[in-house]
Enzyme design. Structure first.
Site, PDB file in Angstrom:
ATOM      1  CG  ASP A 141      -8.297   0.900   3.381  1.00  0.00           C
ATOM      2  OD1 ASP A 141      -9.115   0.068   2.940  1.00  0.00           O
ATOM      3  OD2 ASP A 141      -7.072   0.694   3.408  1.00  0.00           O
TER       4      ASP A 141
ATOM      5  CE  LYS B  14      -4.287  -1.670   2.067  1.00  0.00           C
ATOM      6  NZ  LYS B  14      -5.247  -1.478   3.159  1.00  0.00           N
TER       7      LYS B  14
HETATM    8  P1  NAP Z   1      -0.355  -2.302  10.899  1.00  0.00           P
HETATM    9  O1  NAP Z   1      -0.005  -1.165   9.991  1.00  0.00           O
HETATM   10  O2  NAP Z   1       0.602  -3.416  11.048  1.00  0.00           O
HETATM   11  O3  NAP Z   1      -0.615  -1.663  12.357  1.00  0.00           O
HETATM   12  C1  NAP Z   1      -0.857  -2.503  13.475  1.00  0.00           C
HETATM   13  C2  NAP Z   1      -1.230  -1.650  14.683  1.00  0.00           C
HETATM   14  O4  NAP Z   1      -1.548  -2.548  15.770  1.00  0.00           O
HETATM   15  C3  NAP Z   1      -0.099  -0.744  15.187  1.00  0.00           C
HETATM   16  O5  NAP Z   1      -0.644   0.437  15.697  1.00  0.00           O
HETATM   17  C4  NAP Z   1       0.502  -1.598  16.315  1.00  0.00           C
HETATM   18  O6  NAP Z   1       1.152  -0.834  17.309  1.00  0.00           O
HETATM   19  C5  NAP Z   1      -0.745  -2.199  16.905  1.00  0.00           C
HETATM   20  N1  NAP Z   1      -0.461  -3.407  17.679  1.00  0.00           N
HETATM   21  C6  NAP Z   1      -0.055  -4.614  17.198  1.00  0.00           C
HETATM   22  N2  NAP Z   1       0.119  -5.468  18.221  1.00  0.00           N
HETATM   23  C7  NAP Z   1      -0.167  -4.787  19.371  1.00  0.00           C
HETATM   24  C8  NAP Z   1      -0.160  -5.134  20.747  1.00  0.00           C
HETATM   25  N3  NAP Z   1       0.181  -6.359  21.171  1.00  0.00           N
HETATM   26  N4  NAP Z   1      -0.516  -4.177  21.649  1.00  0.00           N
HETATM   27  C9  NAP Z   1      -0.869  -2.939  21.239  1.00  0.00           C
HETATM   28  N5  NAP Z   1      -0.879  -2.552  19.941  1.00  0.00           N
HETATM   29  C10 NAP Z   1      -0.542  -3.471  19.013  1.00  0.00           C
HETATM   30  O7  NAP Z   1      -1.741  -2.975  10.481  1.00  0.00           O
HETATM   31  P2  NAP Z   1      -2.966  -2.290   9.711  1.00  0.00           P
HETATM   32  O8  NAP Z   1      -2.850  -2.554   8.262  1.00  0.00           O
HETATM   33  O9  NAP Z   1      -3.091  -0.876  10.191  1.00  0.00           O
HETATM   34  O10 NAP Z   1      -4.201  -3.190  10.235  1.00  0.00           O
HETATM   35  C11 NAP Z   1      -4.674  -3.090  11.581  1.00  0.00           C
HETATM   36  C12 NAP Z   1      -5.946  -3.923  11.741  1.00  0.00           C
HETATM   37  O11 NAP Z   1      -6.992  -3.381  10.941  1.00  0.00           O
HETATM   38  C13 NAP Z   1      -5.805  -5.382  11.307  1.00  0.00           C
HETATM   39  O12 NAP Z   1      -6.526  -6.167  12.227  1.00  0.00           O
HETATM   40  C14 NAP Z   1      -6.472  -5.415   9.941  1.00  0.00           C
HETATM   41  O13 NAP Z   1      -7.028  -6.680   9.636  1.00  0.00           O
HETATM   42  C15 NAP Z   1      -7.585  -4.398  10.146  1.00  0.00           C
HETATM   43  N6  NAP Z   1      -8.046  -3.791   8.887  1.00  0.00           N
HETATM   44  C16 NAP Z   1      -9.375  -3.912   8.579  1.00  0.00           C
HETATM   45  C17 NAP Z   1      -9.871  -3.314   7.438  1.00  0.00           C
HETATM   46  C18 NAP Z   1     -11.332  -3.450   7.114  1.00  0.00           C
HETATM   47  O14 NAP Z   1     -11.743  -3.143   5.970  1.00  0.00           O
HETATM   48  N7  NAP Z   1     -12.156  -3.846   8.049  1.00  0.00           N
HETATM   49  C19 NAP Z   1      -9.020  -2.585   6.575  1.00  0.00           C
HETATM   50  C20 NAP Z   1      -7.668  -2.484   6.919  1.00  0.00           C
HETATM   51  C21 NAP Z   1      -7.197  -3.088   8.092  1.00  0.00           C
HETATM   52  P3  NAP Z   1       2.737  -0.465  17.174  1.00  0.00           P
HETATM   53  O15 NAP Z   1       2.804   0.717  16.254  1.00  0.00           O
HETATM   54  O16 NAP Z   1       3.146  -0.173  18.547  1.00  0.00           O
HETATM   55  O17 NAP Z   1       3.417  -1.678  16.599  1.00  0.00           O
END
Ligand code: NAP
Length: 281
Positions: free
Chosen positions: A103, A67
């Protein structure tokens, strides 16, 4: 010239629900355009783009890990993609790649559908790619303050700096902070991986007790459909919604870009949601 083709690229990508969603919407429109998953590993974008241009493809969606890497490779970016710094939808028009990000708008449409928008104060958990799309969109859509609470505080600060309206306030992820900021929030959005199948769980959900009666909880996670966060929110009588409607709406908006014309969003969202339900979520 080859028949039109739509794709979703990523690595991994074979689990993606995009072919199902787009397939259902294209069928509802009576369009015979294949939509296929294509594994493109990190570093493989230049080769894929050259192939896509030569074929040519009509457009493609992008998921992990592409992305952000697509940004400098586009000939043109829409306002949302430029602001968010990530592209999830690409159209090929007259030999030029145009990058979009649906998104944030998909999340907004899902919140509206769930009756969780508008809200003046929002608490977003997480500061990754999805959190950035959601926080910037909600700030631009009129939230007065969007608190972005993240385990890695620097990332929350970087996200806040991307907001031209200075409505995003960075914060840490401690239980005390979530409780304090949650008390004033009309909406809590989980944009962390916590609660997702195969990932960790929230250590502490006591901040839910601090939320006002009218506050809503929106979880971007959709696998499982009912996370512990949503279950606990519902137990407290709070309106709660998972990430499936967002997934559906971002796909509807992407299809509008691919076909380059306004579509009946509500009926397409229904067709896509029904296909998801038939497939078991
Ligand atoms: P990402 O860029 O990898 O970001 C992950 C986030 O989760 C970061 O803020 C990370 O914090 C935090 N995190 C991970 N493990 C953690 C823990 N143990 N304790 C506290 N914080 C934690 O992922 P993303 O692409 O943004 O996706 C995030 C979520 O949204 C996923 O579950 C994904 O499936 C979902 N999503 C859904 C849609 C939809 O259409 N419904 C669209 C996109 C994404 P740090 O910065 O501290 O690592």
């Amino acid at each position: 010239m080859s028949a039109p083709l739509l794709q979703v690229i990523g690595d991994p990508v074979l689990h993606s629900k995009s072919p199902l969603l787009h397939g259902a919407m294209l069928a509802a429109l009576g369009l015979d355009i294949p939509y296929t998953p294509q594994v493109v590993p990190r570093g493989g974008l230049p080769g894929y783009l050259a192939w896509a241009k030569a074929r040519p493809v009509l457009g493609f969606n992008a998921t992990m890990p592409h992305k952000e890497d697509l940004i400098p490779l586009m000939d043109q970016l829409d306002e949302d993609a430029a602001r968010i710094g990530a592209v999830n939808t690409v159209c090929l028009r007259d030999g030029r790649f145009i990058g979009y990000n649906t998104d944030g708008q998909g999340c907004l449409a899902a919140l509206e559908q769930a009756g969780l928008w508008p809200r003046a104060q929002v608490m977003v958990l997480g500061a990754g790619g999805a959190a950035k799309a959601v926080a910037l969109t909600l700030a631009a859509a009129g939230a007065e303050q969007v608190f972005v609470c993240n385990r890695t505080l620097d990332r929350a600060h970087a996200l806040a700096q991307a907001d031209p309206g200075s409505r995003i306030v960075p914060a840490d992820f401690s239980p005390a902070t979530l409780e304090r900021l949650g008390a004033g929030a009309g909406l809590v959005v989980n944009a962390t991986n916590l609660g997702m199948a195969g990932c960790g769980q929230f250590d502490d959900l006591s901040f839910l007790d601090a939320l006002g009666r009218d506050a809503g909880v929106f979880d971007l996670v959709y696998h499982p459909a009912e996370t512990e966060l949503l279950a606990q929110a519902r137990r407290r009588g709070l309106p709660a919604c998972n990430g499936l409607p967002m997934l559906v709406h971002q796909a509807v908006l992407a299809l509008e870009r691919f076909l380059d014309r306004p579509l009946d969003r509500a009926s397409l969202a229904q067709a896509a949601a029904a296909a998801l339900e038939r497939a078991g979520g």
